[in-house]
Design a protein around this motif. Structure first.
Motif, PDB file in Angstrom:
ATOM      1  N   PRO A   1      21.644   9.353  25.754  1.00 23.04           N
ATOM      2  CA  PRO A   1      22.536  10.109  26.009  1.00 23.04           C
ATOM      3  C   PRO A   1      22.822  10.860  24.547  1.00 23.04           C
ATOM      4  O   PRO A   1      21.773  11.126  23.662  1.00 23.04           O
ATOM      5  N   SER A   2      22.704  12.677  25.707  1.00 20.40           N
ATOM      6  CA  SER A   2      22.045  13.862  24.874  1.00 20.40           C
ATOM      7  C   SER A   2      23.684  13.721  23.872  1.00 20.40           C
ATOM      8  O   SER A   2      24.688  13.319  23.755  1.00 20.40           O
ATOM      9  N   GLY A   3      22.980  13.935  22.963  1.00 17.66           N
ATOM     10  CA  GLY A   3      24.291  13.635  21.090  1.00 17.66           C
ATOM     11  C   GLY A   3      23.485  12.626  20.912  1.00 17.66           C
ATOM     12  O   GLY A   3      24.308  12.204  19.750  1.00 17.66           O
ATOM     13  N   CYS A   4      22.849  12.060  20.539  1.00 15.95           N
ATOM     14  CA  CYS A   4      23.445  10.250  20.615  1.00 15.95           C
ATOM     15  C   CYS A   4      21.657   9.740  19.270  1.00 15.95           C
ATOM     16  O   CYS A   4      21.990   9.377  18.388  1.00 15.95           O
ATOM     17  N   GLY A   5      21.486  11.334  18.796  1.00 16.72           N
ATOM     18  CA  GLY A   5      20.675  11.555  17.806  1.00 16.72           C
ATOM     19  C   GLY A   5      19.095  11.620  17.891  1.00 16.72           C
ATOM     20  O   GLY A   5      18.116  11.464  17.040  1.00 16.72           O
ATOM     21  N   LYS A   6      18.791  11.231  19.190  1.00 19.45           N
ATOM     22  CA  LYS A   6      17.350  11.221  19.441  1.00 19.45           C
ATOM     23  C   LYS A   6      16.632  12.495  18.754  1.00 19.45           C
ATOM     24  O   LYS A   6      15.151  12.155  17.827  1.00 19.45           O
ATOM     25  N   THR A   7      16.543  13.959  18.650  1.00 19.89           N
ATOM     26  CA  THR A   7      15.857  14.416  18.165  1.00 19.89           C
ATOM     27  C   THR A   7      16.172  14.582  16.927  1.00 19.89           C
ATOM     28  O   THR A   7      15.357  14.296  15.703  1.00 19.89           O
ATOM     29  N   THR A   8      17.359  13.940  15.853  1.00 22.99           N
ATOM     30  CA  THR A   8      17.815  13.770  14.867  1.00 22.99           C
ATOM     31  C   THR A   8      16.819  12.565  14.207  1.00 22.99           C
ATOM     32  O   THR A   8      16.485  13.271  12.948  1.00 22.99           O
ATOM     33  N   PHE A   9      16.590  11.577  15.313  1.00 21.15           N
ATOM     34  CA  PHE A   9      15.360  10.842  14.619  1.00 21.15           C
ATOM     35  C   PHE A   9      14.105  11.651  14.056  1.00 21.15           C
ATOM     36  O   PHE A   9      13.347  11.055  13.233  1.00 21.15           O
TER      37      PHE A   9
HETATM   38  N1  LIG Z   1      22.282  21.204  13.326  1.00 19.69           N
HETATM   39  C1  LIG Z   1      22.886  20.534  13.417  1.00 19.69           C
HETATM   40  N2  LIG Z   1      24.900  20.203  12.225  1.00 19.69           N
HETATM   41  C2  LIG Z   1      25.406  19.366  12.512  1.00 19.69           C
HETATM   42  N3  LIG Z   1      25.120  18.528  13.055  1.00 19.69           N
HETATM   43  C3  LIG Z   1      23.862  18.625  14.454  1.00 19.69           C
HETATM   44  C4  LIG Z   1      23.565  19.993  14.223  1.00 19.69           C
HETATM   45  N4  LIG Z   1      21.822  19.493  15.115  1.00 19.69           N
HETATM   46  C5  LIG Z   1      23.029  18.215  15.773  1.00 19.69           C
HETATM   47  N5  LIG Z   1      23.813  18.056  15.402  1.00 19.69           N
HETATM   48  C6  LIG Z   1      24.873  16.535  15.903  1.00 19.69           C
HETATM   49  O1  LIG Z   1      24.206  15.838  15.674  1.00 19.69           O
HETATM   50  C7  LIG Z   1      24.010  14.324  16.763  1.00 19.69           C
HETATM   51  C8  LIG Z   1      22.292  14.206  16.850  1.00 19.69           C
HETATM   52  O2  LIG Z   1      22.048  15.570  17.156  1.00 19.69           O
HETATM   53  P1  LIG Z   1      20.608  16.068  18.411  1.00 19.69           P
HETATM   54  O3  LIG Z   1      20.005  16.570  18.462  1.00 19.69           O
HETATM   55  O4  LIG Z   1      19.770  14.885  18.121  1.00 19.69           O
HETATM   56  O5  LIG Z   1      20.629  14.436  20.154  1.00 19.69           O
HETATM   57  P2  LIG Z   1      19.978  13.939  20.997  1.00 19.69           P
HETATM   58  O6  LIG Z   1      19.681  12.722  21.120  1.00 19.69           O
HETATM   59  O7  LIG Z   1      18.500  14.896  21.232  1.00 19.69           O
HETATM   60  O8  LIG Z   1      20.346  15.229  21.919  1.00 19.69           O
HETATM   61  P3  LIG Z   1      19.823  16.566  23.505  1.00 19.69           P
HETATM   62  O9  LIG Z   1      19.192  15.149  24.218  1.00 19.69           O
HETATM   63  O10 LIG Z   1      21.055  16.828  23.908  1.00 19.69           O
HETATM   64  O11 LIG Z   1      18.674  16.986  22.471  1.00 19.69           O
HETATM   65  C9  LIG Z   1      24.800  15.509  17.798  1.00 19.69           C
HETATM   66  O12 LIG Z   1      25.901  14.666  17.309  1.00 19.69           O
HETATM   67  C10 LIG Z   1      24.819  17.067  16.981  1.00 19.69           C
HETATM   68  O13 LIG Z   1      26.037  17.248  17.741  1.00 19.69           O
END
Ligand SMILES: Nc1ncnc2c1ncn2[C@@H]1O[C@H](COP(=O)(O)OP(=O)(O)OP(=O)(O)O)[C@@H](O)[C@H]1O
Length: 211
Positions: free
Chosen positions: A32-40
């Motif tokens: 789901p959105s915000g789970c950390g995919k992009t962060t990974f």
């Molecule tokens: N620049 C930032 N500074 C602090 N926290 C962040 C930053 N960018 C993202 N986050 C937090 O890190 C968490 C993971 O975000 P991420 O973008 O990795 O999720 P995602 O699974 O890729 O979501 P989406 O599908 O919406 O892109 C989220 O809780 C978000 O709020």
């Protein structure tokens, strides 16, 4: 081919610890959105200040931040951003050539242009490209650095069904002809049907063990 990747660390207050081992070459990370995919993906690519990563492909340790952090340009990891991020002031060819000095010497800009069918586009600028064409340029730019692993953040985002079908063969070409290992991040199950061979589900910054 086997692929083992692990990245952990933090982005602001968000902590993550995501890793997997897969016998596949094209792995999708979903959740789901915000789970950390992009962060990974950012952790693997070295784009986060506070994270460490490790990547193994077959028996080769491609990246290990354990003892010493590897700088972004030495990671042998190609990254295609969700929002593409071509340099607007450069031509297609200049965009692709930009990453060339950071890679090996086998994959040239010319080969990347050929692989992505971009002959004739060399002198055009990003503003004159369609969404699908711009994605092919972004793929070519990543390829020209001769990566050992390709990271794709939502590779079909913003494209309608017809344009997705037109882009998919290029990703399959990288998977099946170039044999380039890839991790793609997506929230759309259709992407998995198109290119993924394996799926890792993530929730709240960790792999979802119950999925
Ligand atoms: N620049 C930032 N500074 C602090 N926290 C962040 C930053 N960018 C993202 N986050 C937090 O890190 C968490 C993971 O975000 P991420 O973008 O990795 O999720 P995602 O699974 O890729 O979501 P989406 O599908 O919406 O892109 C989220 O809780 C978000 O709020």
């Amino acid at each position: 081919m086997s692929l083992a990747c692990h990245a952990h660390g933090r982005r602001g207050d968000f902590r993550f610890d995501i890793g997997f081992e897969s016998p596949s070459q094209a792995v999708a990370v979903v959740g789901p959105s915000g789970c950390g995919k992009t962060t990974f993906l950012h952790g693997l690519a070295g784009l986060l200040a506070e994270s460490t990563a490790r990547i193994r492909i077959d028996d080769a340790l491609v990246l290990d931040d354990g003892m010493k952090r590897t700088p972004v340009h030495r990671r042998a990891v190609g990254y295609v951003f969700q929002d593409i991020r071509l340099f607007p002031h450069m031509t297609v060819e200049q965009n692709i050539a930009f990453s060339r000095p950071y890679g090996g010497d086998e994959m040239t800009v010319a080969q990347a242009l050929d692989l992505m069918d971009l002959r004739g586009y060399e002198r055009r600028r990003p503003a004159g490209l369609s969404g699908g064409e711009a994605r092919r340029v972004a793929l070519a730019r990543a390829l020209a650095a001769r990566p050992r692993l390709l990271l794709l953040d939502e590779p079909f985002t913003g494209l309608d069904v017809k344009r997705r079908e037109r882009l998919a063969p290029y990703l399959l070409r990288l998977r099946d002809e170039v044999r380039l290992p890839m991790i793609l991040v997506s929230h759309d199950p259709r992407d998995l049907d198109l290119i993924a061979e394996d799926v890792v589900r993530v929730a709240g910054g960790v792999v979802d063990a119950n999925a």
